[in-house]
Design an enzyme around this catalytic site. Structure first.
Site, PDB file in Angstrom:
ATOM      1  N   PHE A  23       0.853  -1.192   0.000  1.00  0.00           N
ATOM      2  CA  PHE A  23       0.000   0.000   0.000  1.00  0.00           C
ATOM      3  C   PHE A  23       0.887   1.240   0.000  1.00  0.00           C
ATOM      4  CE2 PHE A  23      -3.042   3.090   1.673  1.00  0.00           C
ATOM      5  CZ  PHE A  23      -4.155   2.788   0.903  1.00  0.00           C
ATOM      6  N   GLU A  63      -0.143  -5.331   8.276  1.00  0.00           N
ATOM      7  CA  GLU A  63       0.312  -6.721   8.167  1.00  0.00           C
ATOM      8  C   GLU A  63       1.812  -6.895   8.412  1.00  0.00           C
ATOM      9  OE1 GLU A  63      -3.486  -6.105   6.548  1.00  0.00           O
ATOM     10  OE2 GLU A  63      -1.674  -5.218   5.690  1.00  0.00           O
ATOM     11  N   ALA A  85       4.206   3.143   4.518  1.00  0.00           N
ATOM     12  CA  ALA A  85       3.842   4.557   4.449  1.00  0.00           C
ATOM     13  C   ALA A  85       2.358   4.675   4.758  1.00  0.00           C
ATOM     14  CB  ALA A  85       4.156   5.133   3.075  1.00  0.00           C
ATOM     15  N   VAL A  86       2.057   5.323   5.866  1.00  0.00           N
ATOM     16  CA  VAL A  86       0.669   5.536   6.262  1.00  0.00           C
ATOM     17  C   VAL A  86       0.428   7.043   6.223  1.00  0.00           C
ATOM     18  CG1 VAL A  86      -1.097   5.095   7.994  1.00  0.00           C
ATOM     19  CG2 VAL A  86       0.834   3.518   7.774  1.00  0.00           C
ATOM     20  N   ILE A  87      -0.500   7.440   5.368  1.00  0.00           N
ATOM     21  CA  ILE A  87      -0.781   8.858   5.162  1.00  0.00           C
ATOM     22  C   ILE A  87      -2.163   9.165   5.730  1.00  0.00           C
ATOM     23  CG2 ILE A  87      -1.016  10.684   3.435  1.00  0.00           C
ATOM     24  CD1 ILE A  87       0.881   8.875   1.660  1.00  0.00           C
ATOM     25  N   ASP A  90      -9.212  11.211   6.152  1.00  0.00           N
ATOM     26  CA  ASP A  90     -10.307  11.878   6.857  1.00  0.00           C
ATOM     27  C   ASP A  90     -10.941  11.025   7.950  1.00  0.00           C
ATOM     28  OD1 ASP A  90     -10.011  14.124   5.255  1.00  0.00           O
ATOM     29  OD2 ASP A  90     -11.348  13.316   3.709  1.00  0.00           O
ATOM     30  N   HIS A  93      -8.792   5.719  10.637  1.00  0.00           N
ATOM     31  CA  HIS A  93      -8.064   4.539  10.170  1.00  0.00           C
ATOM     32  C   HIS A  93      -6.549   4.707  10.344  1.00  0.00           C
ATOM     33  CE1 HIS A  93      -7.545   0.870   7.863  1.00  0.00           C
ATOM     34  NE2 HIS A  93      -6.665   1.496   7.098  1.00  0.00           N
ATOM     35  N   ARG A 132      10.205  12.518   2.274  1.00  0.00           N
ATOM     36  CA  ARG A 132      10.962  11.623   3.153  1.00  0.00           C
ATOM     37  C   ARG A 132      11.474  10.378   2.430  1.00  0.00           C
ATOM     38  NH1 ARG A 132       7.929  14.939   5.504  1.00  0.00           N
ATOM     39  NH2 ARG A 132       8.202  15.646   7.651  1.00  0.00           N
TER      40      ARG A 132
END
Length: 158
Positions: A23, A63, A85-87, A90, A93, A132
């Protein structure tokens, strides 16, 4: 008083596993490139036929802990690197994924005794993530350096 530190020398024999989230792969692929570049420049064979490094792809950052756990339990690797990478969006989550991924990875490292580098970017925007994982400042390189240092440090203390 003894001072114990990891070094970046004599790391060419280190066995490394990288667990990477698919992801946001625009970002994670860049982190992987930076990571592999650093490892290669420090003498680790990162070729397709290498027996020093393995790369495992998972669907997302949530995971990362379970596959890290299975790889750490094999006893084959001296250090693992997790990349994700977690962005922020809204919904809440983001908070759930980041919290569970970080707690899970820390737990696996403590329970297995294998150092696991937390290379999961947590950003508010895609632009921040790109900065980054870019050419000027690719944190993948830093995560690899941390892995080399921790691999060396673990050898020094065990």
């Amino acid at each position: 008083m003894a001072t114990i530190e990891g070094t970046f020398e004599k790391s060419s024999s280190l066995k490394v596993a990288i667990v990477i989230a698919r992801f946001n792969d625009l970002i994670t692929n860049k982190l992987l490139s930076g990571c592999l570049d650093c490892l290669s420049r420090h003498g680790i064979d990162v070729s397709e036929s290498s027996n020093q490094i393995d790369v495992a792809w998972v669907p997302g950052s949530f995971e990362l802990p379970i596959i890290s756990q299975e790889l750490a339990r094999t006893g084959k690797y001296e250090v693992l690197i997790t990349l994700g990478a977690v962005i922020r969006g809204d919904t809440p989550h983001f908070d759930v994924v980041v919290s569970e991924a970080s707690k899970g990875i820390a737990t696996v490292s403590r329970e297995t005794g294998v150092p696991i580098i937390f290379g999961v970017l947590t950003t508010d925007t895609m632009q921040q993530a790109l900065e980054r994982a870019g050419i000027k400042n690719n944190l993948g390189w830093s995560y690899a350096l941390q892995a080399l240092e921790m691999g060396s440090l673990m050898k020094a203390v065990t």
